[in-house]
Write a protein that holds these residues in place. Structure first.
Motif, mmCIF file in Angstrom:
data_model
loop_
_atom_site.group_PDB
_atom_site.id
_atom_site.type_symbol
_atom_site.label_atom_id
_atom_site.label_comp_id
_atom_site.label_asym_id
_atom_site.label_seq_id
_atom_site.Cartn_x
_atom_site.Cartn_y
_atom_site.Cartn_z
ATOM 1 N N ASP A 1 0.804 -1.223 0.000
ATOM 2 C CA ASP A 1 0.000 0.000 0.000
ATOM 3 C C ASP A 1 0.840 1.277 0.000
ATOM 4 N N LEU A 2 2.146 1.139 -0.281
ATOM 5 C CA LEU A 2 3.057 2.278 -0.230
ATOM 6 C C LEU A 2 3.660 2.512 -1.611
ATOM 7 N N SER A 3 3.699 3.767 -2.043
ATOM 8 C CA SER A 3 4.315 4.066 -3.325
ATOM 9 C C SER A 3 5.826 3.920 -3.214
ATOM 10 N N ARG A 4 6.462 3.607 -4.338
ATOM 11 C CA ARG A 4 7.921 3.469 -4.322
ATOM 12 C C ARG A 4 8.593 4.800 -3.983
ATOM 13 N N ASP A 5 8.007 5.907 -4.427
ATOM 14 C CA ASP A 5 8.587 7.217 -4.109
ATOM 15 C C ASP A 5 8.601 7.467 -2.609
#
Length: 255
Positions: free
Chosen positions: A108-112
């Motif tokens: 649920d976390l963006s790579r950025d």
């Protein structure tokens, strides 16, 4: 030939962990590495190292139940506690390298967002390690073995090293992970050697000892030598049979 250290997570696993130190020394190793010392007191491990005449080369920061926490914002405090614990062990064991585990990016976390957390955590950890006389190392891991691991390529790891400074942090170049994820191993060694602080070996595809798979180790070891690498090379492989029976590759390639 490079100088090799035994990885006691992977080698001599027919024995209890603390008995593997003596087995490594009897097999001719002068140094050891492993993933985690934290199940034992530093005093217990230090006693084994001294009794066996071994040097402690490397271990990891606490895994946090997985593959590390550096890229996970919600686990920042746990990550920092783990770094402090690792540095305490490093001081007690006279160990100059600690692998800072990047972790798996949560679904649920963006790579950025993960990258921002990772950069901040690595910079903070480097600030803690420098006065302790410890150099942190970063290891890219292939996505086949550890899907979702944050640090995916050797170049990604080297870029972080250059951003923070080679004197404080280095690249842990695992030849097995490089071959699985990217290939072109010796070209990458040539390009990234200034950033490399530690290496590890295993053959592909089975992650067994050198000489059991597709990698041309005669050439690879010769290039490592020619490139002037003076650090340790960890034997982080799964023995095809029994550890001691599989150590013939050391003599075979040195010859």
């Amino acid at each position: 030939m490079p100088k090799f250290c035994a990885n006691l997570k992977w080698l001599f696993t027919e024995l209890p962990f603390l008995d593997r130190f003596d087995a490594a020394a009897r097999a001719g190793f002068q140094a050891v590495e492993y993933a985690s010392p934290y199940e034992f007191s530093a005093a217990e491990i230090r006693g084994r190292l001294r009794a066996c005449g071994l040097r402690q080369v490397l271990f990891n920061t606490p895994a946090g139940g997985g593959s590390g926490m550096a890229c996970v914002p919600a686990r920042r405090d746990e990550f920092r506690d783990g770094v402090r614990k690792a540095l305490d062990y490093a001081a007690d064991l006279d160990c100059g390298l600690v692998h800072l585990m990047a972790g798996i990016v949560p679904s649920d976390l963006s790579r950025d967002t993960a990258a921002a957390a990772y950069a901040a955590n690595v910079a903070w950890a480097a600030d803690q390690a420098e006065p302790a006389g410890v150099r942190l190392v970063l290891e890219p891991i292939n996505q086949r073995d550890v899907p979702g691991f944050f640090l995916r390529t050797q170049e990604e790891g080297a870029a972080v090293v250059e951003a923070i400074g080679r004197e404080r942090i280095g690249l842990q170049f695992d030849i097995y992970h490089c071959q699985v994820a990217q290939g072109d191993v010796t070209r990458r060694l040539e390009a990234l050697m200034p950033a490399i602080a530690h290496m590890q070996v295993a053959d592909v595809p089975g992650r067994n000892e050198p000489g059991t798979g597709e990698i041309a180790w005669d050439y690879v070891f010769r290039r490592i030598d020619e490139l002037g690498y003076a650090g340790w090379v960890g034997c982080e492989y799964r023995p095809a049979t029994e550890t001691s029976a599989g150590l013939g590759w050391l003599k075979r390639f040195s010859a």
